[in-house]
Design a protein around this motif. Structure first.
Motif, PDB file in Angstrom:
ATOM      1  N   CYS A   1       5.987   1.603   2.515  1.00 10.49           N
ATOM      2  CA  CYS A   1       5.945   2.480   1.350  1.00 10.49           C
ATOM      3  C   CYS A   1       4.880   1.961   0.394  1.00 10.49           C
ATOM      4  O   CYS A   1       4.596   0.758   0.354  1.00 10.49           O
ATOM      5  CB  CYS A   1       7.305   2.580   0.662  1.00 10.49           C
ATOM      6  SG  CYS A   1       7.880   1.078  -0.125  1.00 10.49           S
ATOM      7  N   LEU A   2       4.276   2.881  -0.338  1.00 15.88           N
ATOM      8  CA  LEU A   2       3.271   2.513  -1.331  1.00 15.88           C
ATOM      9  C   LEU A   2       3.950   1.928  -2.565  1.00 15.88           C
ATOM     10  O   LEU A   2       5.022   2.384  -2.959  1.00 15.88           O
ATOM     11  CB  LEU A   2       2.461   3.742  -1.747  1.00 15.88           C
ATOM     12  CG  LEU A   2       1.662   4.459  -0.670  1.00 15.88           C
ATOM     13  CD1 LEU A   2       0.967   5.679  -1.267  1.00 15.88           C
ATOM     14  CD2 LEU A   2       0.655   3.526  -0.032  1.00 15.88           C
ATOM     15  N   LEU A   3       3.312   0.954  -3.186  1.00 14.87           N
ATOM     16  CA  LEU A   3       3.821   0.345  -4.415  1.00 14.87           C
ATOM     17  C   LEU A   3       2.986   0.740  -5.625  1.00 14.87           C
ATOM     18  O   LEU A   3       3.334   0.410  -6.749  1.00 14.87           O
ATOM     19  CB  LEU A   3       3.871  -1.173  -4.268  1.00 14.87           C
ATOM     20  CG  LEU A   3       4.787  -1.668  -3.144  1.00 14.87           C
ATOM     21  CD1 LEU A   3       4.622  -3.161  -2.946  1.00 14.87           C
ATOM     22  CD2 LEU A   3       6.235  -1.307  -3.421  1.00 14.87           C
ATOM     23  N   SER A   4       1.876   1.421  -5.386  1.00 16.66           N
ATOM     24  CA  SER A   4       1.011   1.894  -6.460  1.00 16.66           C
ATOM     25  C   SER A   4       0.357   3.193  -6.001  1.00 16.66           C
ATOM     26  O   SER A   4       0.069   3.348  -4.809  1.00 16.66           O
ATOM     27  CB  SER A   4      -0.066   0.860  -6.780  1.00 16.66           C
ATOM     28  OG  SER A   4      -1.029   1.390  -7.672  1.00 16.66           O
ATOM     29  N   ASP A   5       0.132   4.083  -6.935  1.00 16.97           N
ATOM     30  CA  ASP A   5      -0.575   5.313  -6.594  1.00 16.97           C
ATOM     31  C   ASP A   5      -2.013   5.278  -7.129  1.00 16.97           C
ATOM     32  O   ASP A   5      -2.663   6.303  -7.292  1.00 16.97           O
ATOM     33  CB  ASP A   5       0.164   6.546  -7.107  1.00 16.97           C
ATOM     34  CG  ASP A   5       0.410   6.527  -8.601  1.00 16.97           C
ATOM     35  OD1 ASP A   5      -0.055   5.582  -9.274  1.00 16.97           O
ATOM     36  OD2 ASP A   5       1.076   7.453  -9.099  1.00 16.97           O
ATOM     37  N   GLU A   6      -2.505   4.062  -7.371  1.00 17.83           N
ATOM     38  CA  GLU A   6      -3.875   3.859  -7.829  1.00 17.83           C
ATOM     39  C   GLU A   6      -4.589   2.909  -6.873  1.00 17.83           C
ATOM     40  O   GLU A   6      -4.595   1.692  -7.077  1.00 17.83           O
ATOM     41  CB  GLU A   6      -3.890   3.299  -9.249  1.00 17.83           C
ATOM     42  CG  GLU A   6      -3.293   4.259 -10.262  1.00 17.83           C
ATOM     43  CD  GLU A   6      -3.287   3.698 -11.673  1.00 17.83           C
ATOM     44  OE1 GLU A   6      -3.899   2.639 -11.909  1.00 17.83           O
ATOM     45  OE2 GLU A   6      -2.661   4.329 -12.533  1.00 17.83           O
ATOM     46  N   PRO A   7      -5.201   3.450  -5.818  1.00 15.19           N
ATOM     47  CA  PRO A   7      -5.870   2.578  -4.851  1.00 15.19           C
ATOM     48  C   PRO A   7      -7.131   1.943  -5.419  1.00 15.19           C
ATOM     49  O   PRO A   7      -7.770   2.486  -6.315  1.00 15.19           O
ATOM     50  CB  PRO A   7      -6.221   3.524  -3.704  1.00 15.19           C
ATOM     51  CG  PRO A   7      -6.318   4.864  -4.338  1.00 15.19           C
ATOM     52  CD  PRO A   7      -5.330   4.866  -5.473  1.00 15.19           C
TER      53      PRO A   7
ATOM     54  N   LEU B   1      -4.387  -0.689  -1.023  1.00 14.93           N
ATOM     55  CA  LEU B   1      -3.174  -0.410  -1.792  1.00 14.93           C
ATOM     56  C   LEU B   1      -2.115  -1.465  -1.490  1.00 14.93           C
ATOM     57  O   LEU B   1      -1.973  -1.886  -0.339  1.00 14.93           O
ATOM     58  CB  LEU B   1      -2.587   0.942  -1.387  1.00 14.93           C
ATOM     59  CG  LEU B   1      -3.346   2.183  -1.802  1.00 14.93           C
ATOM     60  CD1 LEU B   1      -3.188   3.274  -0.773  1.00 14.93           C
ATOM     61  CD2 LEU B   1      -2.828   2.637  -3.145  1.00 14.93           C
ATOM     62  N   PRO B   2      -1.333  -1.852  -2.499  1.00 16.91           N
ATOM     63  CA  PRO B   2      -0.187  -2.712  -2.197  1.00 16.91           C
ATOM     64  C   PRO B   2       0.919  -1.860  -1.572  1.00 16.91           C
ATOM     65  O   PRO B   2       1.179  -0.736  -2.015  1.00 16.91           O
ATOM     66  CB  PRO B   2       0.227  -3.259  -3.564  1.00 16.91           C
ATOM     67  CG  PRO B   2      -0.250  -2.234  -4.539  1.00 16.91           C
ATOM     68  CD  PRO B   2      -1.472  -1.608  -3.934  1.00 16.91           C
TER      69      PRO B   2
ATOM     70  N   GLN C   1      -5.261  -1.783   3.841  1.00 21.77           N
ATOM     71  CA  GLN C   1      -6.661  -1.432   3.624  1.00 21.77           C
ATOM     72  C   GLN C   1      -7.045  -0.397   4.658  1.00 21.77           C
ATOM     73  O   GLN C   1      -6.885  -0.622   5.856  1.00 21.77           O
ATOM     74  CB  GLN C   1      -7.566  -2.654   3.728  1.00 21.77           C
ATOM     75  CG  GLN C   1      -9.012  -2.299   3.396  1.00 21.77           C
ATOM     76  CD  GLN C   1      -9.907  -3.498   3.296  1.00 21.77           C
ATOM     77  OE1 GLN C   1      -9.547  -4.498   2.695  1.00 21.77           O
ATOM     78  NE2 GLN C   1     -11.081  -3.407   3.874  1.00 21.77           N
ATOM     79  N   LEU C   2      -7.518   0.736   4.187  1.00 20.56           N
ATOM     80  CA  LEU C   2      -7.886   1.838   5.066  1.00 20.56           C
ATOM     81  C   LEU C   2      -9.385   2.068   5.027  1.00 20.56           C
ATOM     82  O   LEU C   2      -9.946   2.340   3.961  1.00 20.56           O
ATOM     83  CB  LEU C   2      -7.180   3.132   4.629  1.00 20.56           C
ATOM     84  CG  LEU C   2      -5.656   3.127   4.628  1.00 20.56           C
ATOM     85  CD1 LEU C   2      -5.121   4.435   4.065  1.00 20.56           C
ATOM     86  CD2 LEU C   2      -5.123   2.887   6.035  1.00 20.56           C
TER      87      LEU C   2
END
Length: 192
Positions: free
Chosen positions: A33-39, A95-96, A109-110
């Motif tokens: 799951c994403l921990l931030s919506d600011e990559p 993204l974390p 990392q994408l």
């Protein structure tokens, strides 16, 4: 039930604190799951030192040839697969994330354009307005130039919120800073 504990699985999995799509075994998937919506948006290239060890070089905007030469110093850019020129610089997102398999915070990392487009598309769907409230399955099929990735949104794993929150709070209180990737420093360790 697996033979190894989650800690033992993480210890032998390698890859450090990164969830790397290319390291996912073909025919399998990983839940996160994403921990931030600011990559963190960046450009990355790989180069080798005189000892032959590879190192990433990251830039916050698309670098000029002069920027690259200045950053590389004694390092030499890696060649492309064909050996006909240098590997191209790639746009990346970092993204974390909370990796359910390792039960810890990692960095996703994408650089795969298909995955970046899928993640962006999911983030724009009304059903996933709160992208931090869902999980994802990252699947991989094939290998080499025939690799295909699939990113699927799934409901949050039941009972996982407490573990996710605790892991993220612990990581942030230890000084986590994703932007350290740009300087080659460890995002998980506060500067000394």
């Amino acid at each position: 039930m697996p033979l190894l504990s989650k800690n033992a699985q993480a210890a032998v999995a390698g890859g450090g604190a990164y969830l790397n799509p290319s390291k996912v075994a073909a025919g399998s998937s990983v839940r996160f799951c994403l921990l931030s919506d600011e990559p963190l948006e960046m450009y990355e290239l790989w180069a080798e030192g005189q000892d032959g060890k590879a190192k990433p070089f990251r830039f916050d905007s698309e670098p000029s040839p002069d920027d690259i030469a200045l950053a590389l110093g004694d390092f030499t850019r890696r060649l492309n697969r064909e050996g006909t020129g240098v590997e191209p610089i790639k746009f990346c997102l970092a993204l974390p994330v909370y990796n359910f398999e390792t039960a810890r915070v990692e960095i996703l990392q994408l650089s795969q354009k298909s995955l970046i487009r899928e993640l962006d598309g999911i983030s724009q769907m009304p059903d996933y307005e709160d992208i931090l409230a869902i999980d994802f399955l990252l699947g991989k099929e094939g290998s080499g130039l025939n690799t295909e990735y699939k990113l699927t949104p799934v409901p949050r794993k039941k009972g996982a919120d407490k573990a996710i929150t605790e892991a993220w709070e612990e990581t942030r209180s230890a000084g986590f800073d994703l932007s350290r990737l740009l300087s080659g420093a460890d995002p998980f360790k506060a500067d000394a």
